[in-house]
Design a protein around this motif. Structure first.
Motif, mmCIF file in Angstrom:
data_model
loop_
_atom_site.group_PDB
_atom_site.id
_atom_site.type_symbol
_atom_site.label_atom_id
_atom_site.label_comp_id
_atom_site.label_asym_id
_atom_site.label_seq_id
_atom_site.Cartn_x
_atom_site.Cartn_y
_atom_site.Cartn_z
ATOM 1 N N PHE A 1 0.856 -1.185 0.000
ATOM 2 C CA PHE A 1 0.000 0.000 0.000
ATOM 3 C C PHE A 1 0.890 1.233 0.000
ATOM 4 O O PHE A 1 2.106 1.146 0.248
ATOM 5 C CB PHE A 1 -0.950 0.005 1.204
ATOM 6 N N GLU A 2 0.306 2.375 -0.298
ATOM 7 C CA GLU A 2 1.068 3.616 -0.344
ATOM 8 C C GLU A 2 1.713 3.890 1.018
ATOM 9 O O GLU A 2 1.060 3.802 2.052
ATOM 10 C CB GLU A 2 0.168 4.791 -0.738
ATOM 11 N N GLY A 3 2.993 4.209 0.998
ATOM 12 C CA GLY A 3 3.709 4.483 2.235
ATOM 13 C C GLY A 3 4.230 3.250 2.933
ATOM 14 O O GLY A 3 4.797 3.364 4.023
ATOM 15 N N HIS A 4 4.069 2.075 2.343
ATOM 16 C CA HIS A 4 4.529 0.821 2.959
ATOM 17 C C HIS A 4 6.018 0.666 2.685
ATOM 18 O O HIS A 4 6.423 0.488 1.537
ATOM 19 C CB HIS A 4 3.742 -0.357 2.373
ATOM 20 N N ARG B 1 -1.111 8.975 5.689
ATOM 21 C CA ARG B 1 0.278 8.519 5.759
ATOM 22 C C ARG B 1 0.961 9.019 7.030
ATOM 23 O O ARG B 1 1.761 8.305 7.654
ATOM 24 C CB ARG B 1 1.012 9.036 4.516
ATOM 25 N N LEU B 2 0.665 10.230 7.451
ATOM 26 C CA LEU B 2 1.298 10.823 8.624
ATOM 27 C C LEU B 2 0.639 10.392 9.927
ATOM 28 O O LEU B 2 1.121 10.737 11.009
ATOM 29 C CB LEU B 2 1.261 12.353 8.525
ATOM 30 N N ARG C 1 6.324 17.258 14.706
ATOM 31 C CA ARG C 1 6.875 15.911 14.808
ATOM 32 C C ARG C 1 6.053 14.874 14.049
ATOM 33 O O ARG C 1 6.629 13.943 13.483
ATOM 34 C CB ARG C 1 7.022 15.499 16.276
ATOM 35 N N PRO C 2 4.717 14.969 14.004
ATOM 36 C CA PRO C 2 3.985 13.981 13.197
ATOM 37 C C PRO C 2 4.450 13.938 11.750
ATOM 38 O O PRO C 2 4.443 12.877 11.121
ATOM 39 C CB PRO C 2 2.533 14.460 13.312
ATOM 40 N N ILE C 3 4.864 15.090 11.216
ATOM 41 C CA ILE C 3 5.372 15.131 9.844
ATOM 42 C C ILE C 3 6.791 14.575 9.783
ATOM 43 O O ILE C 3 7.110 13.728 8.949
ATOM 44 C CB ILE C 3 5.332 16.572 9.302
ATOM 45 N N LEU C 4 7.636 15.019 10.686
ATOM 46 C CA LEU C 4 9.028 14.573 10.674
ATOM 47 C C LEU C 4 9.138 13.091 10.999
ATOM 48 O O LEU C 4 9.986 12.380 10.440
ATOM 49 C CB LEU C 4 9.848 15.399 11.667
ATOM 50 N N ASP C 5 8.288 12.601 11.907
ATOM 51 C CA ASP C 5 8.368 11.201 12.321
ATOM 52 C C ASP C 5 7.872 10.230 11.257
ATOM 53 O O ASP C 5 8.002 9.012 11.424
ATOM 54 C CB ASP C 5 7.588 10.989 13.623
ATOM 55 N N ALA C 6 7.310 10.744 10.172
ATOM 56 C CA ALA C 6 6.942 9.871 9.059
ATOM 57 C C ALA C 6 8.167 9.473 8.240
ATOM 58 O O ALA C 6 8.113 8.509 7.476
ATOM 59 C CB ALA C 6 5.916 10.556 8.154
#
Length: 694
Positions: free
Chosen positions: A125-128, A599-600, A626-631
């Motif tokens: 899936f996308e982001g996997h 995704r995030l 952090r939710p963005i960076l931690d992705a």
């Protein structure tokens, strides 16, 4: 029709049996045993979970990137300090299946090792993130003792005190023991260890279930004695891990023994008679959860993600494989799951940095989304502190050092490098410090500036120089512009660091790279600017100057810094008049923005009443993004710059910053051009002069 009806009947019967099972009084050991027997023989009755969203005409958003591309947040090898003494003894489970054996050659094909499973995995899936590939240690062969020397060295340097080796014993026959024997015989390997008898049968399904058995277990009183005689040599080694002076022996599945308490009694008696002395018996809370004393054991070990209840994320997946039949769960729930009780008696806490067994179960995996090294660091630090407060034992177990085919590893990987190892060391350091109030820097003020137009950079630097603040600049640009930008910076009086990157992702990707660096350096907040010119618009320069003057003009920057230092609940300060309604200004970004939120790990964006900071210039508290960076997105996921004015991942991310800040629990403010501060509130009904609705 008949197959559908049969499936419906099985589902109805399953729920009826489950209800009866839950209501029937029985001991926990009996309940665990019956549950396992049902899964072994009727596992296909368990109803399928929700499905992800299969492609419906539009191409999935899957950039063509290398599996070994370094993500935002990649950490190279680096020496660092550890507290002395260590606040906990960290024990990492260790899989020895990285060398060939005749049995695996016969069952899986000549030359098989765990690496074959690892490299065949595909994203579902996308982001996997698959396949997960090793970093500096490479595709090692554990018959080479130098590999184990290097593993032990890294473990020590990053705070791991011991390995817990999986040990495979089948009625007198051992498998995968060569690395353990090499370790035992090489006394120069300086790291403690213990054994965990992985006493499941081996099956084609890799989980000890199913009828296609490769090699079975043969538990008996005689086998109990033969086993303890064999492992006694390990327990006599001075490096063997001890709890209160007693060698620690771990059993993975006590429920598979006919009478675990009787076996434990035999082991204790044999060890007392043969010079081992008292032993500490522990079991893994993987499939069973009885009280240790009921088994004549001393303790149990948490083994996340097993035994936890996590929120399903499957229905929100955007599938690459329309036939995907696995499940995606939320890793972030692990720290609050019932098994994560850090005050449990005689129970060693356990953590896992990440988990995804796609290599073992192609297309049917159990994948935990939204793990990250920083989240793992925080969880581990909490477990270390909680364990010290709850009981005298200081052991914390980590799943795992090198479970590559289950996506649970501390070893360096190609995508994030040594990030999980550094997070481990950081957790030990955090736990060893005395609690103190967060420190707010009163010194330099940080600004991140992306410089695509060097002449505009001069203008921005002139604006910053009118303030009373001491600036530390982190400037990003492309390789082609490096010399020109450096020359501009050299003529200013401000301290700067120049970071050159590939020309992709507009100003957004460079900012994420810079923000990651600043956050890891302990910086609290920063100003984000860029040399925006928008040549497709006549008012491009006017647009940029209004953004910059409201954020960094005379008195403006001082006001923003004062707010961020005195009000820790404020996560973003945007320029007033540029916080606009998402429902009116989606542009060509609706689908990609919603996919990005999933995704995030952020809630879906409801465009009604939702706003974002247009122009992507603002003050931001780095913890709030952090939710963005931690992705840990890959740079290759951002489009190469080719004059796009909408519809890229960077445009979707522009609409995500305020959403991230608010969902992290922070407040968003707007700064007017007279140093006034307002709450952005609902979207204005006035037309935004710098973009057309769409």
């Amino acid at each position: 029709m008949s197959n559908s009806l049969s499936r419906q009947l099985r589902t109805t019967l399953f729920y009826a049996l489950r209800t009866a099972f839950r209501l029937t009084p029985m001991s926990q050991a009996t309940r665990d045993r019956l549950r396992q027997r049902f899964l072994d023989t009727r596992g296909h009755w368990v109803p399928e979970g929700p499905k992800g969203k299969a492609p419906t005409g539009e191409l999935p958003r899957r950039p063509y990137v290398r599996s070994d591309e370094r993500a935002i947040g990649y950490v190279p090898y680096e020496k660092g300090e550890l507290p002395d003494p260590l606040p906990a003894t960290l024990v990492a489970f260790y899989l020895p299946q990285f060398h060939t054996i005749p049995e695996n050659d016969e069952w899986w094909g000549k030359g098989f090792t765990e690496w074959r499973n690892v490299t065949r995995a595909l994203p579902q899936f996308e982001g996997h993130y698959q396949p997960k590939l090793p970093g500096d240690l490479g595709f090692y062969d554990l018959r080479n003792v130098e590999v184990m020397h290097e593993q032990a060295r890294l473990a020590r340097e990053y705070g791991i005190s011991a390995f817990c080796f999986y040990f495979y014993w089948f009625g007198g026959k051992t498998l995968l023991e060569t690395p353990l024997r090499n370790w035992l015989n090489d006394k120069s390997i300086d790291l403690k260890f213990c054994l965990c008898w992985a006493n499941e049968k081996w099956t084609r399904t890799w989980d000890g279930r199913g009828d296609e058995i490769l090699i079975d277990q043969k538990h008996s009183p005689e086998d109990d004695i033969a086993f303890i005689e064999h492992v006694a040599e390990y327990m006599r080694d001075p490096r063997y891990l001890r709890v209160d002076g007693k060698p620690m022996l771990v059993v993975y599945r006590p429920g598979l023994f006919p009478d675990m308490a009787a076996s434990a009694t035999r082991w204790r008696a044999w060890c007392a008679e043969h010079g081992i002395g008292e032993i500490h018996l522990a079991y893994v809370r993987s499939f069973e959860t009885p009280e240790p004393r009921d088994l004549k054991f001393d303790s149990s070990i948490q083994f996340p993600p097993n035994g936890t209840s996590l929120r399903s994320q499957t229905a929100s997946l955007r599938l690459l494989n329309p036939h995907y039949a696995g499940e995606a769960l939320d890793w972030r729930d692990l720290s609050t799951s019932p098994q994560a009780d850090k005050g449990a008696r005689n129970q060693f806490p356990g953590v896992t940095p990440c988990w995804d067994n796609e290599p073992r179960r192609p297309g049917r995996s159990r994948t935990l989304l939204h793990s990250s090294p920083r989240r793992y660091r925080d969880w581990l630090a909490d477990r270390i502190s909680g364990n010290a407060a709850a009981q005298g034992f200081d052991l914390v177990f980590i799943n795992a050092w090198n479970e590559w085919a289950e996506g649970a590893m501390l070893e360096p990987d190609a995508r994030l490098g040594y990030a999980n190892l550094r997070a481990t060391r950081d957790a030990l350091n955090l736990s060893a410090r005395e609690p103190k109030a967060p420190q707010r820097s009163e010194g330099s003020t940080h600004a991140v500036i992306h410089a695509w137009y060097p002449e505009v950079l001069q203008e921005i630097l002139a604006t910053l120089s009118t303030t009373t603040l001491t600036w530390r600049l982190l400037v990003t640009t492309t390789h082609a512009l490096e010399n020109e930008v450096r020359d501009v910076l050299a003529h200013s009086s401000m301290e700067f660091k120049l970071l050159t990157l590939e020309n992709r992702g507009r100003d957004i990707l460079p900012f994420l790279v810079a923000a990651e660096s600043l956050l890891e350096s302990g910086v609290d907040f920063a100003l984000k600017l860029h040399t925006k010119r928008s040549p497709h618009r006549k008012d491009g320069d006017t647009w940029r100057r209004d953004l910059v003057s409201k954020l960094a003009g005379t008195g403006q920057a001082e006001t923003a810094v004062s707010i961020l230092r005195s009000r820790p609940n404020v996560g973003m300060i945007a320029p007033a008049g540029h916080v606009i309604g998402l429902d009116t200004y989606w542009g060509a970004n609706r689908t990609s923005t919603k996919a990005l939120a999933q995704r995030l790990g952020l809630p879906d964006i409801d465009a009604e009443g939702t706003t974002f900071a247009s122009g992507s210039m603002f003050w931001v508290r780095l913890d709030a993004v952090r939710p963005i960076l931690d992705a840990h997105l890959l740079p290759g996921e951002f489009e190469t710059e080719d004059g796009q004015i909408d519809g890229t991942l960077a445009h979707a991310m522009e609409r995500m910053f305020k959403h991230s800040v608010e969902n992290a629990g922070y407040e968003v403010l707007a700064l007017t051009d007279d140093q006034g501060v307002v709450t952005p509130g609902a979207p204005s009904t006035d037309r935004y002069p710098h973009a057309g609705p769409g």
